[in-house]
Design a protein around this motif. Structure first.
Motif, PDB file in Angstrom:
ATOM      1  N   LEU A 167      33.004 -31.878 -17.175  1.00  0.00           N
ATOM      2  CA  LEU A 167      32.100 -30.932 -16.522  1.00  0.00           C
ATOM      3  C   LEU A 167      32.398 -30.886 -15.029  1.00  0.00           C
ATOM      4  CD1 LEU A 167      29.683 -29.209 -17.620  1.00  0.00           C
ATOM      5  CD2 LEU A 167      28.198 -30.922 -16.554  1.00  0.00           C
ATOM      6  N   VAL A 168      32.771 -29.697 -14.549  1.00  0.00           N
ATOM      7  CA  VAL A 168      33.068 -29.482 -13.137  1.00  0.00           C
ATOM      8  C   VAL A 168      32.269 -28.270 -12.673  1.00  0.00           C
ATOM      9  CG1 VAL A 168      34.855 -28.961 -11.435  1.00  0.00           C
ATOM     10  CG2 VAL A 168      35.399 -30.424 -13.406  1.00  0.00           C
ATOM     11  N   ASP A 169      31.368 -28.489 -11.720  1.00  0.00           N
ATOM     12  CA  ASP A 169      30.508 -27.411 -11.215  1.00  0.00           C
ATOM     13  C   ASP A 169      29.793 -26.675 -12.346  1.00  0.00           C
ATOM     14  OD1 ASP A 169      31.264 -27.973  -8.583  1.00  0.00           O
ATOM     15  OD2 ASP A 169      32.994 -26.632  -8.696  1.00  0.00           O
ATOM     16  N   GLY A 170      29.316 -27.445 -13.308  1.00  0.00           N
ATOM     17  CA  GLY A 170      28.523 -26.883 -14.384  1.00  0.00           C
ATOM     18  C   GLY A 170      29.301 -26.254 -15.510  1.00  0.00           C
ATOM     19  N   GLU A 171      30.644 -26.298 -15.446  1.00  0.00           N
ATOM     20  CA  GLU A 171      31.465 -25.712 -16.502  1.00  0.00           C
ATOM     21  C   GLU A 171      32.511 -26.721 -16.959  1.00  0.00           C
ATOM     22  OE1 GLU A 171      33.215 -22.053 -15.258  1.00  0.00           O
ATOM     23  OE2 GLU A 171      31.302 -21.105 -14.785  1.00  0.00           O
ATOM     24  N   TYR A 172      32.869 -26.636 -18.252  1.00  0.00           N
ATOM     25  CA  TYR A 172      33.883 -27.527 -18.783  1.00  0.00           C
ATOM     26  C   TYR A 172      35.281 -27.059 -18.391  1.00  0.00           C
ATOM     27  CZ  TYR A 172      30.968 -30.453 -21.834  1.00  0.00           C
ATOM     28  OH  TYR A 172      30.074 -31.362 -22.325  1.00  0.00           O
ATOM     29  N   GLN A 173      36.085 -28.020 -17.954  1.00  0.00           N
ATOM     30  CA  GLN A 173      37.512 -27.806 -17.769  1.00  0.00           C
ATOM     31  C   GLN A 173      38.228 -28.780 -18.690  1.00  0.00           C
ATOM     32  OE1 GLN A 173      38.757 -27.836 -13.659  1.00  0.00           O
ATOM     33  NE2 GLN A 173      37.166 -26.387 -13.037  1.00  0.00           N
ATOM     34  N   VAL A 174      39.279 -28.288 -19.354  1.00  0.00           N
ATOM     35  CA  VAL A 174      39.901 -29.077 -20.403  1.00  0.00           C
ATOM     36  C   VAL A 174      41.279 -29.585 -20.000  1.00  0.00           C
ATOM     37  CG1 VAL A 174      40.923 -27.057 -21.544  1.00  0.00           C
ATOM     38  CG2 VAL A 174      40.459 -29.139 -22.882  1.00  0.00           C
ATOM     39  N   THR A 175      41.567 -30.820 -20.398  1.00  0.00           N
ATOM     40  CA  THR A 175      42.902 -31.391 -20.322  1.00  0.00           C
ATOM     41  C   THR A 175      43.261 -31.850 -21.725  1.00  0.00           C
ATOM     42  OG1 THR A 175      42.438 -32.185 -18.084  1.00  0.00           O
ATOM     43  CG2 THR A 175      44.381 -33.067 -19.177  1.00  0.00           C
ATOM     44  N   GLN A 176      44.483 -31.543 -22.160  1.00  0.00           N
ATOM     45  CA  GLN A 176      44.861 -31.853 -23.538  1.00  0.00           C
ATOM     46  C   GLN A 176      45.964 -32.908 -23.576  1.00  0.00           C
ATOM     47  OE1 GLN A 176      45.565 -27.797 -25.077  1.00  0.00           O
ATOM     48  NE2 GLN A 176      43.610 -28.000 -26.148  1.00  0.00           N
ATOM     49  N   PHE A 177      45.915 -33.716 -24.652  1.00  0.00           N
ATOM     50  CA  PHE A 177      46.830 -34.849 -24.781  1.00  0.00           C
ATOM     51  C   PHE A 177      47.424 -34.845 -26.183  1.00  0.00           C
ATOM     52  CE2 PHE A 177      43.439 -35.811 -21.831  1.00  0.00           C
ATOM     53  CZ  PHE A 177      44.138 -36.206 -20.697  1.00  0.00           C
ATOM     54  N   ARG A 178      48.725 -35.126 -26.233  1.00  0.00           N
ATOM     55  CA  ARG A 178      49.450 -35.164 -27.506  1.00  0.00           C
ATOM     56  C   ARG A 178      50.475 -36.303 -27.451  1.00  0.00           C
ATOM     57  NH1 ARG A 178      49.225 -29.802 -25.694  1.00  0.00           N
ATOM     58  NH2 ARG A 178      47.913 -28.432 -26.992  1.00  0.00           N
ATOM     59  N   GLY A 179      50.908 -36.732 -28.623  1.00  0.00           N
ATOM     60  CA  GLY A 179      51.986 -37.722 -28.691  1.00  0.00           C
ATOM     61  C   GLY A 179      51.674 -38.983 -27.911  1.00  0.00           C
ATOM     62  N   ASP A 180      52.614 -39.416 -27.091  1.00  0.00           N
ATOM     63  CA  ASP A 180      52.481 -40.664 -26.344  1.00  0.00           C
ATOM     64  C   ASP A 180      51.781 -40.496 -25.005  1.00  0.00           C
ATOM     65  OD1 ASP A 180      53.731 -42.187 -28.313  1.00  0.00           O
ATOM     66  OD2 ASP A 180      55.735 -41.765 -27.518  1.00  0.00           O
ATOM     67  N   GLU A 181      51.168 -39.347 -24.788  1.00  0.00           N
ATOM     68  CA  GLU A 181      50.452 -39.133 -23.524  1.00  0.00           C
ATOM     69  C   GLU A 181      49.191 -40.000 -23.480  1.00  0.00           C
ATOM     70  OE1 GLU A 181      51.752 -34.477 -22.763  1.00  0.00           O
ATOM     71  OE2 GLU A 181      49.858 -34.925 -23.770  1.00  0.00           O
ATOM     72  N   ARG A 182      48.968 -40.643 -22.355  1.00  0.00           N
ATOM     73  CA  ARG A 182      47.799 -41.505 -22.182  1.00  0.00           C
ATOM     74  C   ARG A 182      46.566 -40.647 -21.920  1.00  0.00           C
ATOM     75  NH1 ARG A 182      45.458 -43.457 -17.541  1.00  0.00           N
ATOM     76  NH2 ARG A 182      44.128 -45.314 -17.782  1.00  0.00           N
ATOM     77  N   ILE A 183      45.500 -40.953 -22.652  1.00  0.00           N
ATOM     78  CA  ILE A 183      44.249 -40.237 -22.472  1.00  0.00           C
ATOM     79  C   ILE A 183      43.685 -40.528 -21.084  1.00  0.00           C
ATOM     80  CG2 ILE A 183      41.902 -39.901 -23.340  1.00  0.00           C
ATOM     81  CD1 ILE A 183      44.071 -39.043 -25.312  1.00  0.00           C
ATOM     82  N   VAL A 184      43.283 -39.487 -20.374  1.00  0.00           N
ATOM     83  CA  VAL A 184      42.623 -39.647 -19.078  1.00  0.00           C
ATOM     84  C   VAL A 184      41.146 -39.335 -19.278  1.00  0.00           C
ATOM     85  CG1 VAL A 184      42.488 -38.861 -16.693  1.00  0.00           C
ATOM     86  CG2 VAL A 184      44.717 -39.021 -17.830  1.00  0.00           C
ATOM     87  N   SER A 185      40.325 -40.363 -19.137  1.00  0.00           N
ATOM     88  CA  SER A 185      38.888 -40.238 -19.360  1.00  0.00           C
ATOM     89  C   SER A 185      38.145 -40.427 -18.042  1.00  0.00           C
ATOM     90  CB  SER A 185      38.406 -41.294 -20.367  1.00  0.00           C
ATOM     91  OG  SER A 185      37.004 -41.389 -20.371  1.00  0.00           O
ATOM     92  N   PRO A 186      37.369 -39.441 -17.601  1.00  0.00           N
ATOM     93  CA  PRO A 186      36.573 -39.623 -16.379  1.00  0.00           C
ATOM     94  C   PRO A 186      35.573 -40.767 -16.490  1.00  0.00           C
ATOM     95  CG  PRO A 186      36.704 -37.294 -16.970  1.00  0.00           C
ATOM     96  CD  PRO A 186      37.275 -38.065 -18.123  1.00  0.00           C
ATOM     97  N   THR A 187      35.034 -40.990 -17.688  1.00  0.00           N
ATOM     98  CA  THR A 187      34.040 -42.052 -17.881  1.00  0.00           C
ATOM     99  C   THR A 187      34.689 -43.431 -17.853  1.00  0.00           C
ATOM    100  OG1 THR A 187      32.723 -40.543 -19.228  1.00  0.00           O
ATOM    101  CG2 THR A 187      32.194 -42.881 -19.397  1.00  0.00           C
ATOM    102  N   PHE A 188      35.902 -43.523 -18.402  1.00  0.00           N
ATOM    103  CA  PHE A 188      36.607 -44.806 -18.493  1.00  0.00           C
ATOM    104  C   PHE A 188      38.022 -44.644 -17.937  1.00  0.00           C
ATOM    105  CE2 PHE A 188      33.520 -44.902 -22.049  1.00  0.00           C
ATOM    106  CZ  PHE A 188      32.769 -45.993 -21.638  1.00  0.00           C
TER     107      PHE A 188
END
Length: 206
Positions: A167-188
């Motif tokens: 959630l950025v300025d009240g709207e969702y912005q998406v980042t996508q991950f596939r394969g060996d890409e490391r998940i980027v989590s704002p919470t963790f």
């Protein structure tokens, strides 16, 4: 698959009716009985719950993952039972429905929601996405391990994808991950987990 019970009810009616056992959601006043998830779906949910629990315990965060709690919509007669719901326990004292109905509706109570895609993928990408955004949930994952979501969501050709909505300025912005890409989590932010590790959690061992 989901099976709708075609009778329009209020949220209050639904919470009073909801039986022990089974898994039900309310979609715009219609009670929907959720099908029993398949094994690989459950494996992925269990794997994610384990990894996220390790992170919040390691960081000393006052979080928990309930078994059957609901998220109430901010704008419709709807409530949802996410595959994984992370709760901020100190905020629950302000939730009027928590003690009686194990239901939350305020963003401060919900740091993260995860849905693992099944045949009703439109609910995750359309309805729940919009509802979670309106509530103000800061982070929402859609784990599409079977690559069955629409091409406009996961690309063409389709491939297993994890979509992390922030959630950025009240709207969702998406980042996508596939394969060996490391998940980027704002919470963790220190979470050390790749998309493929999550997908492999649902692969039955040989």
């Amino acid at each position: 698959m989901t099976q709708a019970i075609p009778k329009i009810v209020t949220f209050e009616d639904f919470t009073a009716w909801r039986p022990e056992g089974g898994r039900y959601e309310l979609h715009d006043g219609v009670i929907v009985e959720m099908a029993q998830p398949v094994g690989d779906h459950e494996d992925i949910v269990g794997f994610l719950a384990e990894k996220i629990t390790v992170e919040y315990v390691r960081n000393g965060l006052p979080y928990s993952i309930p078994k059957t709690a609901l998220v109430q919509s901010a704008s419709s007669q709807s409530c949802y039972s996410p595959d994984l719901l992370l709760l901020n326990r100190p905020a629950l004292k302000l939730e009027p429905l928590w003690q009686k109905y194990s239901t939350v509706k305020f963003a401060d109570s919900i740091p993260l929601v995860i849905e693992v895609v099944s045949t009703n993928w439109r609910d995750d990408y359309h309805k729940k996405l919009g509802e979670y955004e309106q509530i103000g949930i800061k982070e929402y994952w859609i784990v599409d391990y079977l690559a069955i979501g629409g091409k406009k969501f996961i690309g063409n050709p389709k491939q297993p994808t994890i979509s992390v909505y922030q959630l950025v300025d009240g709207e969702y912005q998406v980042t996508q991950f596939r394969g060996d890409e490391r998940i980027v989590s704002p919470t963790f932010p220190e979470l050390d987990l790749t998309a493929e590790q999550i997908f492999q959690a649902g692969a039955y061992p040989a």
